[in-house]
Design a protein around this motif. Structure first.
Motif, PDB file in Angstrom:
ATOM      1  N   GLU A  77       3.471   3.313 -14.603  1.00 27.14           N
ATOM      2  CA  GLU A  77       4.053   2.069 -15.099  1.00 27.14           C
ATOM      3  C   GLU A  77       4.646   1.245 -13.951  1.00 27.14           C
ATOM      4  OE1 GLU A  77       4.874  -1.006 -17.319  1.00 27.14           O
ATOM      5  OE2 GLU A  77       3.704   0.737 -17.991  1.00 27.14           O
ATOM      6  N   LEU A  78       5.357   1.922 -13.030  1.00 27.96           N
ATOM      7  CA  LEU A  78       5.913   1.205 -11.883  1.00 27.96           C
ATOM      8  C   LEU A  78       4.774   0.673 -11.009  1.00 27.96           C
ATOM      9  CD1 LEU A  78       8.346   0.281 -10.266  1.00 27.96           C
ATOM     10  CD2 LEU A  78       8.330   2.488  -9.080  1.00 27.96           C
ATOM     11  N   GLY A  79       3.696   1.446 -10.901  1.00 25.30           N
ATOM     12  CA  GLY A  79       2.530   0.981 -10.156  1.00 25.30           C
ATOM     13  C   GLY A  79       1.990  -0.322 -10.718  1.00 25.30           C
ATOM     14  N   ARG A  80       1.982  -0.441 -12.044  1.00 21.43           N
ATOM     15  CA  ARG A  80       1.540  -1.685 -12.685  1.00 21.43           C
ATOM     16  C   ARG A  80       2.483  -2.839 -12.350  1.00 21.43           C
ATOM     17  NH1 ARG A  80      -2.336  -1.546 -16.544  1.00 21.43           N
ATOM     18  NH2 ARG A  80      -3.080   0.498 -17.206  1.00 21.43           N
ATOM     19  N   GLN A  81       3.775  -2.548 -12.328  1.00 22.98           N
ATOM     20  CA  GLN A  81       4.754  -3.589 -12.008  1.00 22.98           C
ATOM     21  C   GLN A  81       4.574  -4.084 -10.572  1.00 22.98           C
ATOM     22  OE1 GLN A  81       8.828  -2.627 -13.127  1.00 22.98           O
ATOM     23  NE2 GLN A  81       8.098  -1.325 -14.787  1.00 22.98           N
ATOM     24  N   ILE A  82       4.331  -3.141  -9.659  1.00 21.79           N
ATOM     25  CA  ILE A  82       4.100  -3.535  -8.262  1.00 21.79           C
ATOM     26  C   ILE A  82       2.805  -4.331  -8.154  1.00 21.79           C
ATOM     27  CG2 ILE A  82       3.667  -2.666  -5.928  1.00 21.79           C
ATOM     28  CD1 ILE A  82       5.512  -0.310  -6.600  1.00 21.79           C
ATOM     29  N   THR A 108       0.837  -1.209   0.000  1.00 12.58           N
ATOM     30  CA  THR A 108       0.000   0.000   0.000  1.00 12.58           C
ATOM     31  C   THR A 108       0.869   1.256   0.000  1.00 12.58           C
ATOM     32  OG1 THR A 108      -0.183  -0.186   2.419  1.00 12.58           O
ATOM     33  CG2 THR A 108      -2.007  -1.042   1.121  1.00 12.58           C
ATOM     34  N   SER A 109       1.959   1.236   0.767  1.00 14.03           N
ATOM     35  CA  SER A 109       2.847   2.404   0.799  1.00 14.03           C
ATOM     36  C   SER A 109       3.524   2.621  -0.544  1.00 14.03           C
ATOM     37  CB  SER A 109       3.905   2.237   1.891  1.00 14.03           C
ATOM     38  OG  SER A 109       3.314   2.130   3.166  1.00 14.03           O
ATOM     39  N   ALA A 110       4.004   1.537  -1.152  1.00 18.28           N
ATOM     40  CA  ALA A 110       4.722   1.647  -2.432  1.00 18.28           C
ATOM     41  C   ALA A 110       3.794   2.110  -3.554  1.00 18.28           C
ATOM     42  CB  ALA A 110       5.351   0.312  -2.792  1.00 18.28           C
ATOM     43  N   VAL A 111       2.587   1.546  -3.614  1.00 18.58           N
ATOM     44  CA  VAL A 111       1.628   1.938  -4.666  1.00 18.58           C
ATOM     45  C   VAL A 111       1.187   3.393  -4.472  1.00 18.58           C
ATOM     46  CG1 VAL A 111      -0.638   1.471  -5.671  1.00 18.58           C
ATOM     47  CG2 VAL A 111       0.855  -0.432  -5.031  1.00 18.58           C
ATOM     48  N   SER A 112       0.976   3.790  -3.226  1.00 21.99           N
ATOM     49  CA  SER A 112       0.611   5.194  -2.950  1.00 21.99           C
ATOM     50  C   SER A 112       1.719   6.137  -3.401  1.00 21.99           C
ATOM     51  CB  SER A 112       0.347   5.390  -1.454  1.00 21.99           C
ATOM     52  OG  SER A 112      -0.758   4.631  -1.033  1.00 21.99           O
ATOM     53  N   ALA A 113       2.976   5.743  -3.160  1.00 17.15           N
ATOM     54  CA  ALA A 113       4.107   6.572  -3.597  1.00 17.15           C
ATOM     55  C   ALA A 113       4.120   6.712  -5.113  1.00 17.15           C
ATOM     56  CB  ALA A 113       5.416   5.955  -3.109  1.00 17.15           C
ATOM     57  N   CYS A 114       3.803   5.629  -5.827  1.00 13.63           N
ATOM     58  CA  CYS A 114       3.715   5.698  -7.301  1.00 13.63           C
ATOM     59  C   CYS A 114       2.639   6.688  -7.726  1.00 13.63           C
ATOM     60  CB  CYS A 114       3.408   4.321  -7.876  1.00 13.63           C
ATOM     61  SG  CYS A 114       4.753   3.139  -7.707  1.00 13.63           S
ATOM     62  N   GLY A 115       1.556   6.740  -6.958  1.00 15.86           N
ATOM     63  CA  GLY A 115       0.493   7.698  -7.257  1.00 15.86           C
ATOM     64  C   GLY A 115       0.944   9.131  -7.077  1.00 15.86           C
ATOM     65  N   TYR A 116       1.689   9.402  -5.981  1.00 17.04           N
ATOM     66  CA  TYR A 116       2.204  10.756  -5.748  1.00 17.04           C
ATOM     67  C   TYR A 116       3.152  11.178  -6.859  1.00 17.04           C
ATOM     68  CZ  TYR A 116       0.362  10.706  -0.961  1.00 17.04           C
ATOM     69  OH  TYR A 116      -0.472  10.661   0.126  1.00 17.04           O
ATOM     70  N   GLU A 117       3.964  10.236  -7.325  1.00 17.92           N
ATOM     71  CA  GLU A 117       4.957  10.536  -8.361  1.00 17.92           C
ATOM     72  C   GLU A 117       4.382  10.403  -9.776  1.00 17.92           C
ATOM     73  OE1 GLU A 117       8.281  11.583  -7.841  1.00 17.92           O
ATOM     74  OE2 GLU A 117       7.383  11.855  -5.853  1.00 17.92           O
ATOM     75  N   ARG A 118       3.124   9.962  -9.863  1.00  8.34           N
ATOM     76  CA  ARG A 118       2.463   9.729 -11.157  1.00  8.34           C
ATOM     77  C   ARG A 118       3.263   8.758 -12.025  1.00  8.34           C
ATOM     78  NH1 ARG A 118      -1.691  13.093 -11.321  1.00  8.34           N
ATOM     79  NH2 ARG A 118      -2.140  12.696 -13.507  1.00  8.34           N
ATOM     80  N   ASN A 119       3.879   7.794 -11.354  1.00  5.82           N
ATOM     81  CA  ASN A 119       4.649   6.764 -12.038  1.00  5.82           C
ATOM     82  C   ASN A 119       3.733   5.548 -12.216  1.00  5.82           C
ATOM     83  OD1 ASN A 119       6.503   4.868 -12.973  1.00  5.82           O
ATOM     84  ND2 ASN A 119       8.125   5.561 -11.595  1.00  5.82           N
ATOM     85  N   ASN A 166      -5.018   4.380  -7.852  1.00  9.39           N
ATOM     86  CA  ASN A 166      -3.975   4.689  -8.835  1.00  9.39           C
ATOM     87  C   ASN A 166      -4.478   4.549 -10.266  1.00  9.39           C
ATOM     88  OD1 ASN A 166      -1.928   5.405  -7.081  1.00  9.39           O
ATOM     89  ND2 ASN A 166      -0.438   4.043  -8.016  1.00  9.39           N
ATOM     90  N   TYR A 167      -5.191   3.461 -10.522  1.00 13.72           N
ATOM     91  CA  TYR A 167      -5.692   3.240 -11.880  1.00 13.72           C
ATOM     92  C   TYR A 167      -6.710   4.306 -12.279  1.00 13.72           C
ATOM     93  CZ  TYR A 167      -3.342  -1.256 -12.461  1.00 13.72           C
ATOM     94  OH  TYR A 167      -2.388  -2.242 -12.616  1.00 13.72           O
ATOM     95  N   LEU A 168      -7.526   4.727 -11.339  1.00 12.40           N
ATOM     96  CA  LEU A 168      -8.510   5.771 -11.652  1.00 12.40           C
ATOM     97  C   LEU A 168      -7.829   7.111 -11.904  1.00 12.40           C
ATOM     98  CD1 LEU A 168     -11.375   4.863  -9.151  1.00 12.40           C
ATOM     99  CD2 LEU A 168     -11.384   4.569 -11.622  1.00 12.40           C
ATOM    100  N   LYS A 169      -6.781   7.392 -11.120  1.00  8.85           N
ATOM    101  CA  LYS A 169      -6.035   8.642 -11.332  1.00  8.85           C
ATOM    102  C   LYS A 169      -5.369   8.666 -12.707  1.00  8.85           C
ATOM    103  CE  LYS A 169      -4.941   9.573  -6.467  1.00  8.85           C
ATOM    104  NZ  LYS A 169      -3.864   9.528  -5.440  1.00  8.85           N
ATOM    105  N   SER A 170      -4.947   7.488 -13.160  1.00  9.59           N
ATOM    106  CA  SER A 170      -4.301   7.414 -14.479  1.00  9.59           C
ATOM    107  C   SER A 170      -5.309   7.163 -15.598  1.00  9.59           C
ATOM    108  CB  SER A 170      -3.240   6.314 -14.487  1.00  9.59           C
ATOM    109  OG  SER A 170      -3.828   5.041 -14.256  1.00  9.59           O
TER     110      SER A 170
END
Length: 776
Positions: free
Chosen positions: A297-302, A284-295, A324-328
């Motif tokens: 692709e890395l979110g998909r990998q996680i 949850t922490s790692a995916v949230s960080a991907c959301g903050y950074e708008r990364n 994350n998916y909704l934001k993207s």
């Protein structure tokens, strides 16, 4: 409160022990050891204890108690020792009735004299909610050990009492262990307790426990809560044997702060490379960080990694993945995650409802799934209903909120006010507002904004003045009321100036929302100089500010300034929007700069890849019509998406009258009368055109058609800001020959004086030009 006491309650200072004795008495005096205690113990005690431990580990505490009870009933007292009593108390699982029975046996058997048994008794009573009994047992211990102190320390509900007890423990010479530090540090997470936490850190360093993993984890959490992430990282790096909690605490700290998303991602990748076990907190922490950074692709990998290790169905992991998916804007991926979550909670449903195009259907499914909505659910649902103008569904949800008492939630009521304002039923918005038990500035803002959007500008300004009596307005309050004043010529500009003065005192004049609204208000009300002052006083000129000042000059027909500002805007790297282009095309049309206007129109499409709206086409049609290029204008009007609107045809008809083109005018007027058969403008323009061309019979026919259809010519109004001393909101509206004003005679005399002055100035100008021509 803690901070106040910490000035004297330091770990190295001197403080008197606080009495924690309870008025309740368990027994009058400690019992003497019974003959039961003197009986020889059997080696079977070890076997019984092991069996009880196995039951407790398998989460079968009743079986463990049955074993204990059976040994006593069979009359084998030697099969029971102090460890058996402690295990029996653990198996009570907070049941005070069972605790008291085991306690009674411990007293009668003499096992209560063992410190381990007393510690277990204190723990059992504390977990069962009878902390006073636990405290009494502690106060009667002759030689409490560190575990005794820690057991009581962990039982305090009040953090101040817990810290006081920690100080007493230190002053009693009892050495703190890892459990003591972690317990106390967990209490120090708020700002007031943080100072005490710093002292604990110093003490842990002194005794070499700061690098112990449990203490280090607690310190990482302590510093992260205060956004002191550099200190947290220093503690993290100093732990020699970090566990999963250490990594999670550090990654979570980075993520929650918001601006350390990249650090959180890097640390998560390092955690994976170290081969550490991952859990739902890690993901949850790692995916949230991907959301903050708008990364994304890395979110998909996680996400792929969560599937690999079996966490994709875990609800908290699924919720952040959905977000994350909704934001993207990957809605389908979000739906797949949502479907795969094993036990969807209110957060899962609310996240989907807030972003999905079928929110109402999802809400109904949520109810079928027996997940109870919360206030955030309704805020998201009402936002969707408002944006999609679903009037019937909005009324149904309002009824549901009334039945379930969610209308008492302020954020839900605010959303309802906004919804009804969007629907154009301000009476419903006002009713909800008046029924609020408590109003915050957001509630006032929703009502003021609603009035402004619905053109009820006077009500918006009056509501603003009422709000100002109760609460301090914020940027959004001023933004809405300034828009209302700018849009309504009937409202005195002096109220806008008063708002300007008020917001300047509050330091809001540099806020982007407020400065943009101020600039727009002055521009709409004809004060271009004030608009320019506001623009130059804005420290960070946003796209809105540039567009507002360009629009201001466009309204005044200053095409040169519009083009100059547009070029400056481009140099600053600010991308123009649709309104910017609309303003420039309007200015070019009024100045007859057709070629430049066409260049701007083409650059909007080709260079900025912006699709022209019907309003942009309308400007181009008006521009070509004013220039007399009526055939081109008519051709362009036919290509407007959705067909030409009323304003386009009226503009083109006006151009036909100016340039005397009867043929095109007749085609246009037929279309206009089909759209608005009772509007007088089309009839008047066509009648005047026929008259100017000497087609008197046609002109008479148009006038006769007006009379037969009951069409009356609308009276044109002008407005004067007379600055009434009574503080009235309204400016004075007047038409040609109007004598309704109480000082109309003075007004007419002043108009005559102004007319004479203008005539005199014209004569002087004509005379100077004649003299200049003769001199040549």
């Amino acid at each position: 409160m803690i901070a106040r006491h910490l000035k004297t309650r330091t770990l190295d200072g001197v403080a008197s022990p606080r009495s924690y004795r309870s008025n309740q008495s368990l027994f009058a005096r400690p019992p003497s050891p019974s003959s039961f205690d003197q009986s020889p113990r059997s080696n079977n005690a070890f076997s019984v204890n092991r069996s009880m431990v196995d039951c407790i580990r398998r989460r079968h505490p009743t079986q463990a108690l049955s074993l204990f009870k059976k040994r006593l009933q069979l009359g084998f007292p030697g099969d029971v020792d102090e460890a058996t009593i402690s295990l029996a108390l653990k198996a009570c699982s907070g049941d005070l009735g069972l605790c008291r029975q085991v306690h009674g046996f411990a007293i009668s058997s003499g096992f209560v004299s063992f410190t381990t048994v007393s510690n277990s008794l204190m723990n059992a009573y504390a977990k069962g909610g009878n902390f006073d009994r636990a405290l009494y047992i502690f106060e009667n211990l002759e030689r409490p050990d560190t575990v005794s102190w820690n057991t009581v320390l962990s039982g305090f509900r009040d953090s101040e009492d817990a810290l006081s007890f920690g100080v007493r423990m230190n002053l009693s010479g009892v050495g703190f262990d890892a459990v003591t530090y972690t317990t106390l540090l967990a209490i120090c997470l708020d700002y007031e307790g943080f100072l005490f936490g710093l002292q604990l850190h110093g003490l842990a360093i002194k005794f070499g426990l700061d690098t112990e993993v449990f203490v280090g984890n607690a310190l990482i959490t302590l510093y992260s809560r205060q956004d002191m992430l550099e200190h947290a990282r220093k503690v993290f790096d100093g732990i020699p044997s970090r566990d999963m909690v250490s990594w999670n605490a550090m990654i979570s700290g980075y993520t929650k702060e918001g601006s350390y998303g990249a650090e959180a991602i890097r640390l998560f990748i390092e955690m994976v490379r170290e081969g550490m076990k991952l859990d739902h907190v890690s993901f949850t922490s790692a995916v949230s960080a991907c959301g903050y950074e708008r990364n994304w692709e890395l979110g998909r990998q996680i996400h792929g990694l969560t599937i690999k290790v079996g966490y994709e169905r875990q609800v908290s992991v699924g919720n952040v993945l959905i977000s994350n998916y909704l934001k993207s804007e990957a809605v389908e991926d979000a739906k797949l995650v949502f479907i795969n979550i094993s036990e969807r909670n209110v957060v899962s449903w609310t996240t989907m409802i807030s972003m999905d195009e079928d929110a109402v259907s999802l809400f109904n499914q949520m109810r079928v799934d027996e997940v109870y909505p919360n206030d955030v659910t309704f805020v998201g649902l009402l936002h969707f209903i408002t944006n999609n103008n679903l009037v019937k569904e909005g009324e149904e949800i309002h009824g549901y909120c009334l039945r379930t008492s969610f209308c008492s939630e302020l954020n839900v009521s605010n959303s309802l006010i906004t919804m009804y304002a969007k629907f154009g039923t301000m009476e419903n918005s006002l009713k909800i507002f008046e029924e609020l038990n408590y109003r915050e500035i957001i509630s006032w803002n929703a009502l003021i904004s609603g009035y402004t959007q619905n053109g009820q500008c006077q009500e918006a300004v009056e509501t603003f003045f009422s709000a100002k009596k109760e609460l301090q307005p914020n940027a959004y309050t001023f933004g809405s009321v300034l828009s209302a004043i700018g849009a309504a010529e009937a409202i005195s500009l002096r109220h806008g100036q008063r708002c300007h003065s008020h917001l300047a005192k509050l330091g809001l004049d540099t806020d982007p929302i407020v400065s943009g609204a101020l600039l727009d208000m002055y521009a709409k009300r004809g004060s271009i100089s004030e608009s320019l002052k506001v623009f130059h006083g804005t420290p960070v000129k946003s796209q809105f500010a540039w567009t507002a000042i360009i629009s201001a000059y466009a309204r005044h027909g200053d095409c040169e300034s519009v083009i100059r500002l547009f070029k400056e805007m481009e140099k600053e790297g600010i991308k123009p929007d649709e309104i910017t282009f609309l303003s420039m095309l309007t200015a070019c049309g009024r100045k007859g700069m057709v070629d430049i206007g066409q260049e701007i129109f083409n650059s909007m499409i080709e260079e900025y890849l912006s699709e022209p709206s019907p309003e942009h086409y309308s400007c181009m049609v008006d521009m070509l019509g004013r220039a007399g290029r009526l055939n081109e204008a008519e051709e362009l009007a036919s290509h407007i998406p959705g067909g030409p609107g009323l304003s386009v045809l009226q503009s083109l008809l006006g151009s036909c009258r100016v340039h005397g083109n009867v043929e095109i005018a007749e085609r246009i007027v037929d279309a206009l009368m089909g759209m608005e058969p009772t509007a007088s403008g089309s009839y008047v323009l066509m009648s005047n055109l026929y008259a100017e061309k000497g087609l008197w019979e046609e002109a008479a026919r148009v006038r006769k058609g007006m009379r037969e259809r009951g069409v009356r010519k609308e009276i044109g109004f002008s407005w004067a800001d007379v600055g009434d001393p009574d503080g009235s909101l309204r400016s004075h509206g007047f038409s040609s020959g109007d004598t309704s004003h109480p000082r109309s005679e003075d007004i007419f005399r002043m108009v005559e004086c102004l007319g004479s002055e203008l005539q005199f100035l014209r004569e002087q100008k004509r005379q100077r030009e004649t003299e200049r021509m003769l001199a040549m």
